[in-house]
Scaffold this active site. Sequence first.
Site, PDB file in Angstrom:
ATOM      1  N   ALA A 146      22.247  76.367  45.370  1.00  0.00           N
ATOM      2  CA  ALA A 146      22.323  77.519  46.272  1.00  0.00           C
ATOM      3  C   ALA A 146      21.741  77.065  47.602  1.00  0.00           C
ATOM      4  O   ALA A 146      20.564  76.728  47.693  1.00  0.00           O
ATOM      5  CB  ALA A 146      21.536  78.693  45.704  1.00  0.00           C
ATOM      6  N   SER A 147      22.567  77.021  48.628  1.00  0.00           N
ATOM      7  CA  SER A 147      22.174  76.418  49.897  1.00  0.00           C
ATOM      8  C   SER A 147      21.066  77.198  50.593  1.00  0.00           C
ATOM      9  O   SER A 147      20.833  78.372  50.316  1.00  0.00           O
ATOM     10  CB  SER A 147      23.387  76.329  50.835  1.00  0.00           C
ATOM     11  OG  SER A 147      24.383  75.514  50.290  1.00  0.00           O
ATOM     12  N   VAL A 148      20.392  76.524  51.517  1.00  0.00           N
ATOM     13  CA  VAL A 148      19.370  77.156  52.345  1.00  0.00           C
ATOM     14  C   VAL A 148      20.000  78.342  53.081  1.00  0.00           C
ATOM     15  O   VAL A 148      21.039  78.187  53.733  1.00  0.00           O
ATOM     16  CB  VAL A 148      18.804  76.138  53.354  1.00  0.00           C
ATOM     17  CG1 VAL A 148      17.788  76.808  54.277  1.00  0.00           C
ATOM     18  CG2 VAL A 148      18.185  74.945  52.637  1.00  0.00           C
TER      19      VAL A 148
END
Length: 400
Positions: free
Chosen positions: A70-72
């Site tokens: 889950a990306s920044v």
Amino acid sequence: MNNALELDELRNQLLDEIKSKVSLTDPVERALRTVRREVHLPGATPAEAYTDEAVSIKENPNGPLPLSLASVPSLVAMMLVQLDAQPGDRILEIGAGTGYNAALLSELVGPDGEITTIDIDPGVTLHARDALNTEGYERVRVMERDGLKGAPEHGPYTKMIGTVGFWDLPRTLCEQLVEGGRFVVPLRWRGQTRSVVLIRRGDTLVSEGMELCGFVPIIGQDGERTTALMGDKVRLHHDQDLRFDSDALTDAFATPVTEVWTETRTGRRESFDGIWLRATVFEDAVCRIEVTKEALNDGVRRPAIPLRSCTLVGENSLAYMILSIDEEADPAQQVQLGAAGYGPEGAALAKKLADHITVWGADREAAPRLTVHPIDASDGDLPDGHVIAKEDSRIDLSYA
């Protein structure tokens, strides 16, 4: 405090932090305030879900990087601004992840738009589908697919976005984008990755901006190689078209180091990766150097960042970025940038890298034009820039 109110407060606090880093459009801000990230991260605490950090959702038993992430959130927001999704857009997302980004996209395109998100991992697509259904985004199409092939049966798409890192752009994928359509993709070349906004112009994709980023690589591409030096105490990570003599470069480290310093200074929190980007526009043999603690203990000059510093490589020499910190200086001027060279041509390579540092220092926001051509494009069809050959495409870079 009521749990829902606590989550709303955490979400709004995160948005305030994101807004300090990214210039959000009103639609993107509304979407970020609407979609509940915690639902897409069932194993995370509320505080973890609303911290501006990446969260691993599937570990990789065969490597250091997770298979899915889950990306920044601030990076997600930046790429959504780049994409500029509009009501009614038909969007292909490559890399389903948690389904969070697809939910944001669904908010942006509205009831008249279409979102198709694909991933090669069945566990990832199942997770994304369940989370999207829970939040009422049943209209989002989730498919188990090879991201390099796309989903042509639901195209063509007005916009496309990659949420995994690409080393190359297959023609079959790019052809699913309409003429004038926008493709935001984390593209990797010469050891660094940029989120590039590409506009389709016939058989080419032309950049309209790029930002520094980092992503888990897409499965199915293996365009980088590693050359070990000094008994694997130093490693060069480079594109497959570059070939290095490990013995000659190991011998280079037995020669005295040459340091070339510039007048360019930065703050300790300021990124200087633009120097790396600039070097790729003018130099062939640009790569990433990784210097281990063992090499540092053996007296190898510390790179600016030991695990990932820009490096120029010659036949029997190399030079990489270094820095010096003056704790007493103005905070915005504490870091002085330079280059360290090893080998017979090390001084010349260090001087060349220092020249790039100096030019970057005078215009730190400058970005090159990047054009992606089919691999079979003739030299006469390419602009007068620096060309990097991939397997499916040729990338042309120029500041003109």
